[in-house]
Design a protein around this motif. Structure first.
Motif, PDB file in Angstrom:
ATOM      1  N   GLN A  41     -14.087  44.008 -55.400  1.00 15.76           N
ATOM      2  CA  GLN A  41     -13.571  44.727 -56.567  1.00 15.76           C
ATOM      3  C   GLN A  41     -13.499  46.505 -56.578  1.00 15.76           C
ATOM      4  N   GLU A  42     -14.345  46.858 -55.575  1.00 21.86           N
ATOM      5  CA  GLU A  42     -14.038  48.141 -55.458  1.00 21.86           C
ATOM      6  C   GLU A  42     -12.773  48.616 -54.506  1.00 21.86           C
ATOM      7  N   LYS A  43     -12.232  47.563 -53.812  1.00 19.10           N
ATOM      8  CA  LYS A  43     -11.097  47.732 -52.883  1.00 19.10           C
ATOM      9  C   LYS A  43      -9.716  47.370 -53.589  1.00 19.10           C
ATOM     10  N   THR A  44      -9.863  46.419 -54.712  1.00 16.43           N
ATOM     11  CA  THR A  44      -8.988  45.899 -55.356  1.00 16.43           C
ATOM     12  C   THR A  44      -8.310  46.813 -56.694  1.00 16.43           C
ATOM     13  N   LYS A  45      -7.023  47.100 -56.429  1.00 16.72           N
ATOM     14  CA  LYS A  45      -6.345  48.048 -57.348  1.00 16.72           C
ATOM     15  C   LYS A  45      -5.075  47.747 -57.696  1.00 16.72           C
ATOM     16  N   ILE A  46      -4.877  47.670 -59.100  1.00 15.92           N
ATOM     17  CA  ILE A  46      -3.371  47.428 -59.559  1.00 15.92           C
ATOM     18  C   ILE A  46      -2.846  48.437 -59.924  1.00 15.92           C
ATOM     19  N   THR A  47      -1.785  48.960 -59.307  1.00 13.77           N
ATOM     20  CA  THR A  47      -1.226  50.254 -59.548  1.00 13.77           C
ATOM     21  C   THR A  47       0.168  50.345 -59.517  1.00 13.77           C
ATOM     22  N   HIS A  48       0.983  51.290 -60.122  1.00 13.14           N
ATOM     23  CA  HIS A  48       2.436  51.300 -60.207  1.00 13.14           C
ATOM     24  C   HIS A  48       2.602  52.201 -58.998  1.00 13.14           C
ATOM     25  N   ILE A  49       4.025  51.757 -58.284  1.00 13.67           N
ATOM     26  CA  ILE A  49       4.242  52.364 -56.989  1.00 13.67           C
ATOM     27  C   ILE A  49       4.393  54.113 -57.063  1.00 13.67           C
ATOM     28  N   GLU A  50       4.867  54.316 -58.314  1.00 12.63           N
ATOM     29  CA  GLU A  50       4.968  55.881 -58.571  1.00 12.63           C
ATOM     30  C   GLU A  50       3.687  56.701 -58.536  1.00 12.63           C
ATOM     31  N   ASP A  51       2.522  55.797 -58.773  1.00  9.20           N
ATOM     32  CA  ASP A  51       1.344  56.348 -58.702  1.00  9.20           C
ATOM     33  C   ASP A  51       0.871  56.222 -57.239  1.00  9.20           C
ATOM     34  N   GLY A  52       1.286  55.695 -56.498  1.00  8.18           N
ATOM     35  CA  GLY A  52       0.957  55.382 -55.159  1.00  8.18           C
ATOM     36  C   GLY A  52      -0.516  54.592 -54.897  1.00  8.18           C
ATOM     37  N   ASP A  54      -3.297  53.688 -50.984  1.00  8.92           N
ATOM     38  CA  ASP A  54      -3.347  53.832 -49.612  1.00  8.92           C
ATOM     39  C   ASP A  54      -3.744  52.386 -49.185  1.00  8.92           C
ATOM     40  N   PHE A  55      -3.071  52.465 -47.747  1.00  6.74           N
ATOM     41  CA  PHE A  55      -3.047  51.264 -47.143  1.00  6.74           C
ATOM     42  C   PHE A  55      -3.125  51.365 -45.630  1.00  6.74           C
ATOM     43  N   LEU A  56      -4.167  51.029 -45.018  1.00  2.00           N
ATOM     44  CA  LEU A  56      -4.155  51.077 -43.506  1.00  2.00           C
ATOM     45  C   LEU A  56      -3.951  52.754 -42.945  1.00  2.00           C
ATOM     46  N   GLY A  57      -4.570  53.802 -43.724  1.00  2.00           N
ATOM     47  CA  GLY A  57      -4.483  55.067 -43.534  1.00  2.00           C
ATOM     48  C   GLY A  57      -3.368  55.734 -43.898  1.00  2.00           C
ATOM     49  N   GLN A  58      -2.323  54.851 -44.641  1.00  2.00           N
ATOM     50  CA  GLN A  58      -0.931  55.531 -45.116  1.00  2.00           C
ATOM     51  C   GLN A  58      -1.112  55.452 -46.549  1.00  2.00           C
ATOM     52  N   HIS A  59      -0.536  56.499 -47.267  1.00  2.00           N
ATOM     53  CA  HIS A  59      -0.294  56.749 -48.694  1.00  2.00           C
ATOM     54  C   HIS A  59       1.090  56.410 -48.828  1.00  2.00           C
ATOM     55  N   ILE A  60       1.226  55.266 -49.744  1.00  2.00           N
ATOM     56  CA  ILE A  60       2.738  54.632 -50.076  1.00  2.00           C
ATOM     57  C   ILE A  60       2.784  55.111 -51.584  1.00  2.00           C
ATOM     58  N   ARG A  61       4.017  55.883 -51.769  1.00  2.00           N
ATOM     59  CA  ARG A  61       4.433  56.093 -53.184  1.00  2.00           C
ATOM     60  C   ARG A  61       5.817  56.302 -53.145  1.00  2.00           C
ATOM     61  N   GLN A  62       6.340  56.002 -54.415  1.00  2.00           N
ATOM     62  CA  GLN A  62       7.796  56.408 -54.600  1.00  2.00           C
ATOM     63  C   GLN A  62       8.095  57.690 -55.380  1.00  2.00           C
ATOM     64  N   TYR A  63       8.625  58.427 -54.712  1.00  2.00           N
ATOM     65  CA  TYR A  63       9.129  59.782 -55.217  1.00  2.00           C
ATOM     66  C   TYR A  63      10.607  59.854 -55.701  1.00  2.00           C
ATOM     67  N   ASN A  64      11.080  59.941 -56.886  1.00  3.15           N
ATOM     68  CA  ASN A  64      12.367  60.080 -57.065  1.00  3.15           C
ATOM     69  C   ASN A  64      13.205  58.777 -56.812  1.00  3.15           C
ATOM     70  N   GLY A  65      12.668  57.587 -56.895  1.00  7.44           N
ATOM     71  CA  GLY A  65      13.318  56.335 -56.500  1.00  7.44           C
ATOM     72  C   GLY A  65      13.404  56.178 -54.989  1.00  7.44           C
ATOM     73  N   LYS A  66      12.739  56.907 -54.280  1.00  7.04           N
ATOM     74  CA  LYS A  66      12.554  56.710 -52.741  1.00  7.04           C
ATOM     75  C   LYS A  66      10.980  56.512 -52.424  1.00  7.04           C
ATOM     76  N   VAL A  67      10.934  55.428 -51.697  1.00  9.26           N
ATOM     77  CA  VAL A  67       9.697  55.146 -51.127  1.00  9.26           C
ATOM     78  C   VAL A  67       9.268  55.895 -49.852  1.00  9.26           C
ATOM     79  N   LEU A  68       7.973  56.766 -49.920  1.00  6.10           N
ATOM     80  CA  LEU A  68       7.660  57.449 -48.752  1.00  6.10           C
ATOM     81  C   LEU A  68       6.347  57.131 -48.403  1.00  6.10           C
ATOM     82  N   ILE A  69       6.148  57.022 -47.112  1.00  8.49           N
ATOM     83  CA  ILE A  69       5.070  56.789 -46.422  1.00  8.49           C
ATOM     84  C   ILE A  69       4.291  57.706 -45.706  1.00  8.49           C
ATOM     85  N   LYS A  70       3.019  58.337 -46.192  1.00  2.00           N
ATOM     86  CA  LYS A  70       2.546  59.591 -45.507  1.00  2.00           C
ATOM     87  C   LYS A  70       1.332  59.402 -44.965  1.00  2.00           C
ATOM     88  N   PRO A  71       0.740  60.091 -44.194  1.00  2.00           N
ATOM     89  CA  PRO A  71      -0.791  59.736 -43.903  1.00  2.00           C
ATOM     90  C   PRO A  71      -1.550  60.181 -45.074  1.00  2.00           C
TER      91      PRO A  71
END
Length: 153
Positions: A41-52, A54-71
């Protein structure tokens, strides 16, 4: 819905939050219970892609229509702490030996994050963080320290 899995971590993407909460989550919970496992339950998160997220040390988020993956910031901090520990723990080691200890760590971390949009993070981690540590080491290891020649380049 789509599933992305790596070892025991996974992401499920869907068109809406309701779809994920009402259909995907119960389905995954039932699938795991059949195998004697449960969804954390503490790891499970339902979120919108625009909020971003973290997955495997990467932060995945959509910025202005583009999906960017950052550390992710949670992944950068322990790495920098480890680098500082190595430098502080080997004050008497020759500079070449210290560089040989740090290079595999820095290279491995940079290679892991090279596929995303990590230029900003890598430029912050590399020169800025390690320069201060290494310049203090150079001043400390110099018999007759002179700030003029050390920083005049």
């Amino acid at each position: 819905m789509h599933l992305v899995r790596y070892a025991d971590d996974f992401i499920i993407t869907g068109a809406s939050k309701e779809l994920l909460e009402k259909e995907a989550k119960p389905l995954v919970t039932a699938f795991l219970q059949e195998r004697g496992l449960e969804l954390s339950q503490e790891k499970t998160k339902i979120t919108h892609i625009e909020d971003g997220f973290d997955f495997l040390g990467q932060h995945i988020r959509q910025y202005n229509g583009k999906v960017l993956i950052k550390p992710s910031k949670k992944h950068v901090h322990p790495f920098l702490t480890d680098i500082r520990k190595v430098i502080k723990g080997h004050k008497q080691v020759k500079t070449v030996a210290l560089i040989n200890m740090l290079n595999p760590k820095i290279r491995g971390w940079a290679l892991y994050h090279r596929h995303g949009s990590s230029k900003e993070t890598l430029s912050h981690v590399g020169p800025r963080q390690t320069f201060a540590q290494n310049s203090r080491l150079a001043v400390r290891s110099c018999e007759n320290p002179c700030d003029v020649w050390l920083f005049a380049s």
